[in-house]
Design an enzyme around this catalytic site. Structure first.
Site, PDB file in Angstrom:
ATOM      1  N   GLY A  72       0.246  -8.283  -4.685  1.00  0.00           N
ATOM      2  CA  GLY A  72      -0.977  -8.992  -4.341  1.00  0.00           C
ATOM      3  C   GLY A  72      -1.721  -9.544  -5.550  1.00  0.00           C
ATOM      4  N   SER A  73      -1.779  -8.763  -6.611  1.00  0.00           N
ATOM      5  CA  SER A  73      -2.526  -9.220  -7.794  1.00  0.00           C
ATOM      6  C   SER A  73      -1.890 -10.479  -8.367  1.00  0.00           C
ATOM      7  CB  SER A  73      -2.544  -8.132  -8.873  1.00  0.00           C
ATOM      8  OG  SER A  73      -3.125  -6.953  -8.355  1.00  0.00           O
ATOM      9  N   ASN A 153     -10.776  -4.733   1.513  1.00  0.00           N
ATOM     10  CA  ASN A 153     -10.030  -3.498   1.295  1.00  0.00           C
ATOM     11  C   ASN A 153     -10.900  -2.248   1.342  1.00  0.00           C
ATOM     12  OD1 ASN A 153     -10.612  -5.192  -1.134  1.00  0.00           O
ATOM     13  ND2 ASN A 153     -10.247  -3.245  -2.182  1.00  0.00           N
ATOM     14  N   GLN A 181      -4.736  -6.999   2.827  1.00  0.00           N
ATOM     15  CA  GLN A 181      -5.069  -5.933   3.783  1.00  0.00           C
ATOM     16  C   GLN A 181      -4.760  -6.333   5.226  1.00  0.00           C
ATOM     17  OE1 GLN A 181      -6.152  -2.749   3.378  1.00  0.00           O
ATOM     18  NE2 GLN A 181      -6.121  -2.912   1.161  1.00  0.00           N
ATOM     19  N   SER A 201       1.154  -8.210   0.054  1.00  0.00           N
ATOM     20  CA  SER A 201       1.772  -7.208  -0.818  1.00  0.00           C
ATOM     21  C   SER A 201       2.532  -6.177   0.010  1.00  0.00           C
ATOM     22  CB  SER A 201       0.676  -6.517  -1.626  1.00  0.00           C
ATOM     23  OG  SER A 201       1.238  -5.468  -2.381  1.00  0.00           O
ATOM     24  N   GLY A 202       3.778  -5.899  -0.384  1.00  0.00           N
ATOM     25  CA  GLY A 202       4.651  -5.012   0.390  1.00  0.00           C
ATOM     26  C   GLY A 202       4.115  -3.615   0.606  1.00  0.00           C
ATOM     27  N   HIS A 203       3.502  -3.029  -0.435  1.00  0.00           N
ATOM     28  CA  HIS A 203       3.164  -1.605  -0.322  1.00  0.00           C
ATOM     29  C   HIS A 203       1.947  -1.345   0.553  1.00  0.00           C
ATOM     30  CE1 HIS A 203      -0.271  -1.029  -3.269  1.00  0.00           C
ATOM     31  NE2 HIS A 203       0.140  -2.212  -3.662  1.00  0.00           N
ATOM     32  N   CYS A 326      -9.178   1.013  -7.461  1.00  0.00           N
ATOM     33  CA  CYS A 326      -9.515   0.485  -8.787  1.00  0.00           C
ATOM     34  C   CYS A 326     -10.874   0.975  -9.257  1.00  0.00           C
ATOM     35  CB  CYS A 326      -9.516  -1.025  -8.765  1.00  0.00           C
ATOM     36  SG  CYS A 326      -8.195  -1.708  -7.775  1.00  0.00           S
TER      37      CYS A 326
HETATM   38  C1  LIG Z   1      -4.078  -3.856  -2.869  1.00  0.00           C
HETATM   39  C2  LIG Z   1      -4.771  -5.151  -2.887  1.00  0.00           C
HETATM   40  C3  LIG Z   1      -4.487  -6.123  -3.860  1.00  0.00           C
HETATM   41  C4  LIG Z   1      -3.530  -5.860  -4.976  1.00  0.00           C
HETATM   42  O1  LIG Z   1      -2.196  -5.811  -4.526  1.00  0.00           O
HETATM   43  P1  LIG Z   1      -1.072  -5.191  -5.498  1.00  0.00           P
HETATM   44  O2  LIG Z   1       0.194  -5.457  -4.763  1.00  0.00           O
HETATM   45  O3  LIG Z   1      -1.389  -3.751  -5.641  1.00  0.00           O
HETATM   46  O4  LIG Z   1      -1.154  -5.958  -6.770  1.00  0.00           O
HETATM   47  C5  LIG Z   1      -5.151  -7.320  -3.796  1.00  0.00           C
HETATM   48  N1  LIG Z   1      -6.045  -7.575  -2.832  1.00  0.00           N
HETATM   49  C6  LIG Z   1      -6.341  -6.684  -1.872  1.00  0.00           C
HETATM   50  C7  LIG Z   1      -7.321  -7.024  -0.815  1.00  0.00           C
HETATM   51  C8  LIG Z   1      -5.727  -5.436  -1.878  1.00  0.00           C
HETATM   52  O5  LIG Z   1      -6.043  -4.542  -0.944  1.00  0.00           O
END
Ligand SMILES: *Cc1c(COP(=O)(O)O)cnc(C)c1O
Length: 393
Positions: A72-73, A153, A181, A201-203, A326
């Site tokens: 996601g980042s 988030n 999210q 983002s996958g995780h 974070c």
């Molecule tokens: C977790 C998250 C990210 C970051 O994603 P990563 O895959 O951990 O880099 C960005 N935006 C939101 C809203 C998130 O919840």
């Protein structure tokens, strides 16, 4: 203490066993480079192509509109810096976002501000939502990009992204949404939303960590993210994370198939938990109750320090968060809670519980027993609570 209750699924989720099984061959046997022309390479190439089709199908995009990257980042960074560069070429150096975005967005915007861009951050109201009319008022001749998250988030509020995208389209401004999210959690259809770019983002939906994707609407050509080989249409070089993209795509498909049943169950659990926790004296729910992710509970308890609350819950086997991963570890209150207007001392006493399909009604029962007693204990030792009680006599 026997069982651990994991209630921090907004921070990350457990890998789906189905996704893990699908990944295994690409970690052990099918290790070819997708750019190679022999069988082992072609098998890897096919796996990446299939993963791209699967991800595209899940959000109603075309495979060529999906680019794989590390999460996601990275997706947020590419969308924002890329669109900023496109804008700057035409003399447009103004970007609009909101005060409660993820740091992957906010810190990217701070970076751009140091490089000559002007940023307007929209207010987020007490309900945890931005107002479309305020977006429309903020758009200028030189606005290059609007980036507003689909779901927050921390407090789980779901923004009216379709309306926001329509406003941007009307004014010919690019619209990006951080949907990290939301994808895999609630229905996401990029054509229906009408966004130009969307991060995932996958995780966050039971896929592996370190892999994500961005949707970039066809016709939009962002500047390259990583220069090098021809991977990802020549825009994001580097040998593909084959097992990662396979795992992510399988997890996403699974998560979308289970969505309706899972969300009905999670919403019921969420609402029961909120109702139960609101019985605690001077407790508050953060963000709108309706326009909210199915598995998100975010509460404040006056006179309680969030970090202590977390530690005491951890001792009882309940793993939760006071805000985003974070910000925990620092003693600054969450920028999200401040953005929705909570005073510092109340924002400090926040608790975020986020659930997945693995959670049960028994988990909710245990949390409903644990939290009130922990809050009571902490308040009995808190000078702040004494002060609150005196002032409100
Ligand atoms: C977790 C998250 C990210 C970051 O994603 P990563 O895959 O951990 O880099 C960005 N935006 C939101 C809203 C998130 O919840």
């Amino acid at each position: 203490m026997n069982k651990i209750i994991y209630a921090d699924n907004a921070a990350t989720t457990k890998l789906s066993p189905t996704a893990f099984e699908a990944m295994k061959p690409y970690l052990l046997d099918i290790y070819g480079n997708p750019s190679s022309l022999y069988k082992l390479g072609i098998q890897s190439r096919k796996a990446v192509d299939t993963a791209r089709e699967t991800v595209a199908n899940c959000i109603n995009a075309e495979p060529r509109e999906i680019f794989f990257l590390s999460g996601g980042s990275e997706a947020d960074n590419w969308a924002i810096k890329g669109a900023a560069e496109l804008g700057a070429r035409k003399g447009k150096k103004h970007i609009i976002s909101s005060k409660f975005e993820h740091h992957a967005v906010l810190h990217t915007l701070e970076y751009l501000e140091k490089h000559g861009f002007e940023v307007t951050l929209l207010d987020v109201h007490k309900d945890g939502l931005v107002r479309p009319e305020e977006l429309e008022n903020a758009i200028r001749e030189d606005t290059a990009l609007v980036t507003i998250m689909t779901a927050n988030n921390e407090i789980g509020t779901i923004q009216p992204v379709k309306e926001l995208a329509a406003i941007c389209k009307k004014h010919n401004v690019l619209f990006h949404t951080d949907a990290v999210q939301a994808v895999g959690t609630i229905p996401i259809d990029v054509k229906d939303i009408g966004c130009d770019m969307l991060s995932m983002s996958g995780h966050k939906f039971h896929g592996p960590k370190g892999v994500g994707a961005i949707y970039i609407r066809k016709g939009i050509i962002l500047p390259n993210l990583i220069h090098g080989g021809a991977q990802e249409r020549g825009m994001r070089a580097g040998t593909e994370n084959i097992a990662g993209v396979v795992g992510m795509s399988v997890a996403l498909k699974e998560s979308c198939e289970k969505m309706a049943v899972r969300n009905a169950r999670l919403e019921k659990m969420r609402d029961r938990l909120i109702d139960g926790l609101l019985k605690i004296n001077r407790s508050h729910i953060n963000g709108d109750r309706i326009s909210r992710l199915p598995g998100n509970v975010n509460m404040c308890f006056e006179g309680v320090e969030g970090e202590s609350l977390l530690l005491m819950l951890d001792m009882k086997g309940i793993e939760a968060s006071s805000g985003s991963a974070c910000t925990s570890g620092s003693l600054d209150p969450s920028h999200v809670l401040l953005a929705i207007g909570l005073p510092h001392e109340i924002a400090h006493g926040s608790l975020r519980l986020t659930f997945s399909d693995d959670n049960t009604e028994e988990d909710i029962d245990e949390i409903l027993t644990a939290v009130p007693s922990v809050v009571e204990k902490l308040r009995s030792m808190s000078p702040l609570w004494e002060k609150i009680i005196k002032e409100n006599k």
